[in-house]
Design a protein around this motif. Structure first.
Motif, PDB file in Angstrom:
ATOM      1  N   ASN A  53     -25.390 -33.152  -0.540  1.00 47.19           N
ATOM      2  CA  ASN A  53     -26.149 -33.324  -1.774  1.00 47.19           C
ATOM      3  C   ASN A  53     -25.227 -33.662  -2.940  1.00 47.19           C
ATOM      4  O   ASN A  53     -25.551 -34.500  -3.791  1.00 47.19           O
ATOM      5  CB  ASN A  53     -26.946 -32.070  -2.102  1.00 47.19           C
ATOM      6  N   ALA A  54     -24.064 -33.018  -2.975  1.00 46.91           N
ATOM      7  CA  ALA A  54     -23.104 -33.280  -4.051  1.00 46.91           C
ATOM      8  C   ALA A  54     -22.581 -34.712  -4.008  1.00 46.91           C
ATOM      9  O   ALA A  54     -22.202 -35.283  -5.031  1.00 46.91           O
ATOM     10  CB  ALA A  54     -21.936 -32.300  -3.959  1.00 46.91           C
ATOM     11  N   LEU A  55     -22.607 -35.299  -2.812  1.00 48.97           N
ATOM     12  CA  LEU A  55     -22.119 -36.667  -2.639  1.00 48.97           C
ATOM     13  C   LEU A  55     -23.241 -37.704  -2.692  1.00 48.97           C
ATOM     14  O   LEU A  55     -22.990 -38.895  -2.530  1.00 48.97           O
ATOM     15  CB  LEU A  55     -21.367 -36.789  -1.310  1.00 48.97           C
ATOM     16  N   GLY A  56     -24.484 -37.259  -2.899  1.00 49.64           N
ATOM     17  CA  GLY A  56     -25.580 -38.202  -3.077  1.00 49.64           C
ATOM     18  C   GLY A  56     -26.489 -38.395  -1.883  1.00 49.64           C
ATOM     19  O   GLY A  56     -27.319 -39.302  -1.882  1.00 49.64           O
ATOM     20  N   GLY A  57     -26.380 -37.556  -0.863  1.00 43.53           N
ATOM     21  CA  GLY A  57     -27.235 -37.679   0.312  1.00 43.53           C
ATOM     22  C   GLY A  57     -28.494 -36.833   0.191  1.00 43.53           C
ATOM     23  O   GLY A  57     -28.506 -35.817  -0.513  1.00 43.53           O
ATOM     24  N   SER A  58     -29.541 -37.226   0.882  1.00 42.15           N
ATOM     25  CA  SER A  58     -30.806 -36.502   0.859  1.00 42.15           C
ATOM     26  C   SER A  58     -30.811 -35.398   1.915  1.00 42.15           C
ATOM     27  O   SER A  58     -30.364 -35.599   3.040  1.00 42.15           O
ATOM     28  CB  SER A  58     -31.958 -37.478   1.147  1.00 42.15           C
TER      29      SER A  58
END
Length: 350
Positions: free
Chosen positions: A242-247
């Motif tokens: 999540n911190a890296l932009g994934g769902s």
């Protein structure tokens, strides 16, 4: 040669490692395949003997060391090389790639935009410094239609033609459908996902937990401990992802929990093997020196440690593995720390 109107399209694969050759063989069941290998001796062996380091290759596979030739003959290309060399390889292909190409990579690693230290001093690492392989392709080439291949895909089992499945992820339906058309078979199911970054990160981050699982096995611990690690590892993977932009949705799918279970339970996994050998007392330098192919989790832990230091992400498994790999902490000590870590809530991300 513009292949958009060609009726005899070949499929390209970049990389003749264990996974690259497996994918090439699967593609070759329905298509002519051109396989790029960097070493001339590998190209010669494939073309003259139909093998690569003893592994049998399909008759529909032609090997080459010529980037321009592969790019001119193939519209769909599968780059499957280690993350440490990925940018260099893509850069070497870049002059020969065009917007009509489709690239679907199968590399489960990350690229750091710079070294972890500058003039002996640690540097601040943010999300902008960390690139997935699809982001590397978009940075280095004019290719627009990019995807990735991720899932519980242990190369040795696939080479034995055992049933398996994978996920093709891309923002473009065309890429997903083309990947499914090329790879799907009676023994290989191919799912689609629009969350490219989330699926890439799922394949990348589970390698961290696989190293920890190998360590547990090397210590002789049982299934209760493995289940604890996999479940807590899944939570940590989602925090980092999540911190890296994934769902979150992608992490609880085949490319996330499916791949996590496979690599945390199998001595066929290179990352599992690293953890197992660490627990048996071997040094990291000795382990990496004797492994034929890259265990991507090692580099991923180094990169994630830098990100964690500059964020509020809770990642105790990753942080303790970093200490084991690079700071001399004993595996037993790391386990004791994790058992005492105050996990007060089981799941807090749904």
């Amino acid at each position: 040669m513009d292949l958009r109107n060609s009726s005899e399209k070949k499929v390209g694969v970049i990389g003749a490692g264990s996974f690259g050759t497996v994918i090439a063989n699967m593609l070759a069941e329905k298509n002519k395949v051109i396989l790029f290998a960097r070493k001339p001796e590998i190209v010669k062996e494939i073309n003259e003997k139909g093998t690569v380091e003893g592994r049998q290759m399909h008759a529909n596979i032609e090997a080459t060391g010529d980037q321009e030739y592969l790019a001119s003959q193939c519209q769909v290309i599968f780059p499957i090389v280690s993350s440490t060399g990925f940018r260099e390889v893509i850069r070497s292909f870049s002059p020969f790639l065009h917007p009509y190409h489709i690239l679907i990579h199968g590399t489960k690693g990350l690229d750091l935009a710079h070294h972890l230290e500058e003039e002996g001093q640690p540097i601040r690492v943010t999300r902008e410094d960390i690139k997935t392989m699809s982001e590397v392709i978009l940075e280095e080439t004019v290719v627009v239609r990019v995807g990735c291949l991720a899932g519980p895909n242990l190369a040795k089992e696939m080479a034995m033609k055992q049933p398996a499945a994978t996920v093709i992820a891309s923002k473009y339906n065309e890429v997903i459908l083309e990947g499914q058309r090329l790879l799907r078979s009676d023994r290989f199911q191919v799912y689609g996902n629009k969350d490219l970054i989330g699926v890439e990160l799922s394949g990348v981050l589970k390698n961290i937990i696989a190293i920890a699982a190998g360590a547990l096995s090397g210590m002789g611990l049982g299934e209760n401990a493995r289940a604890l690690l996999i479940s807590r590892g899944m939570v940590e993977t989602i925090y980092l992802g999540n911190a890296l932009g994934g769902s979150t949705k992608s992490f609880i799918g085949l490319a996330g929990i499916g791949d996590l279970v496979a690599t945390c339970s199998s001595n066929l996994s290179r990352n599992f093997t690293v953890g197992f050998r660490l627990a048996k007392g071997e040094s990291l330098s000795d382990i990496t020196a004797t492994m034929e192919e890259t265990a991507e989790g090692i580099n991923t832990i180094r990169i994630m440690k830098q990100l964690i230091e500059n964020s509020n992400v809770r990642a105790p498994i990753t942080e303790n593995l970093y200490k084991v790999l690079f700071e001399g902490m004993k595996v037993e000590e790391a386990l004791q720390y994790l058992m005492k870590y105050p996990f007060n809530v089981d799941v807090d991300f749904l």
